[in-house]
Design a protein around this motif. Structure first.
Motif, mmCIF file in Angstrom:
data_model
loop_
_atom_site.group_PDB
_atom_site.id
_atom_site.type_symbol
_atom_site.label_atom_id
_atom_site.label_comp_id
_atom_site.label_asym_id
_atom_site.label_seq_id
_atom_site.Cartn_x
_atom_site.Cartn_y
_atom_site.Cartn_z
ATOM 1 N N ASP A 147 -26.917 30.273 -49.596
ATOM 2 C CA ASP A 147 -27.031 31.760 -49.534
ATOM 3 C C ASP A 147 -27.992 32.120 -48.539
ATOM 4 N N THR A 149 -31.084 30.640 -44.996
ATOM 5 C CA THR A 149 -30.698 30.452 -43.777
ATOM 6 C C THR A 149 -31.552 28.722 -43.389
ATOM 7 N N ARG A 150 -31.319 28.660 -42.497
ATOM 8 C CA ARG A 150 -31.728 27.174 -42.139
ATOM 9 C C ARG A 150 -32.843 26.803 -41.863
ATOM 10 N N GLU A 151 -33.382 28.566 -41.532
ATOM 11 C CA GLU A 151 -35.280 28.139 -40.592
ATOM 12 C C GLU A 151 -35.385 28.283 -42.675
ATOM 13 N N GLU A 152 -34.469 28.984 -43.325
ATOM 14 C CA GLU A 152 -35.526 28.096 -44.846
ATOM 15 C C GLU A 152 -34.834 27.020 -45.429
ATOM 16 N N ARG A 156 -29.063 22.582 -45.028
ATOM 17 C CA ARG A 156 -28.260 24.650 -45.318
ATOM 18 C C ARG A 156 -26.681 23.429 -44.925
ATOM 19 N N GLU A 160 -22.287 23.300 -46.037
ATOM 20 C CA GLU A 160 -21.390 24.036 -46.022
ATOM 21 C C GLU A 160 -19.865 24.406 -46.396
#
Length: 220
Positions: A147, A149-152, A156, A160
């Motif tokens: 849920d 983002t890749r920045e977080e 991630r 998927e």
């Protein structure tokens, strides 16, 4: 002439004797005296006592870099993971020779269909604050990555392939892929892909930044 020769001979002998004595004396002066040898005293009290096996031992390990975040999915640096994996537990891991899987949180698992694996967790596992670790924590951990983002969460994209998860009870969870995947178990068993299970209650209490700053796992 005889007297003079005798006098010269006596003088020469005296000079030779004096020079020989001086040389011998200088030679002895250049030789250092040996240091006294310390002999052990059988009654000495300087011996270190035997360590108590019940006392904790501190071991310091030097690495090329430190821990940038205590939240497993935030980073995938291997040196960082070497430290983090001593704080968190994983569902299971690859064996040292890479030929099989070794249980950790999941004591066993089985394939339900071509897209689904069911994991049976060990009972009695607790986080460092005493909170029980259950299948709800496992689902929460992977769900928050998906849920986000890749920045977080930099890893991630490695999750998927998960379509959804089903919790049957506190110690039974299904992980379902979107399509048949021959690398299903391999993808879950990577230790450097944020697979350390974080407490859902702790994340809800302190937020991602709190987890980033201070860890709460169930590992060693």
């Amino acid at each position: 002439m005889t007297s003079r020769r005798l006098i010269f001979l006596i003088i020469a002998l005296l000079l030779i004797g004096a020079l020989s004595f001086g040389s011998f004396g200088c030679g002895r002066a250049d030789v250092p005296e040996p240091d006294p040898v310390d002999t052990p005293d059988d009654d000495s009290d300087d011996e270190e006592p035997e360590p108590d096996p019940t006392e904790p031992v501190r071991i310091t390990v030097a690495q090329t870099r430190g821990v940038e975040s205590w939240d497993p999915p935030v980073s995938w640096n291997m040196e960082e993971e070497w430290t983090i994996q001593n704080v968190y537990d994983y569902l299971f891991i690859r064996s040292a020779d890479g030929s099989s899987w070794e249980p950790e949180l999941a004591k066993e698992w089985e394939r339900i269909d071509e897209n689904t694996f069911r994991f049976y967790l060990q009972e009695g596992v607790k986080y460092h604050d005493g909170t029980p670790l259950t299948a709800h924590d496992v689902k929460y951990h992977y769900r928050r990555i998906l849920d986000g983002t890749r920045e977080e969460y930099i890893i991630r994209g490695q999750y998927e392939w998960i379509d959804h998860m089903v919790v049957h009870d506190d110690y039974t969870i299904d992980i379902v892929s979107g399509s048949p995947d021959s690398l299903f178990l391999w993808k879950l068993a990577q230790t450097n892909n944020g697979a350390g299970i974080v407490s859902s209650a702790y994340v809800e209490e302190v937020g991602p930044e709190g987890v980033h700053q201070a860890p709460l796992g169930s590992g060693p």
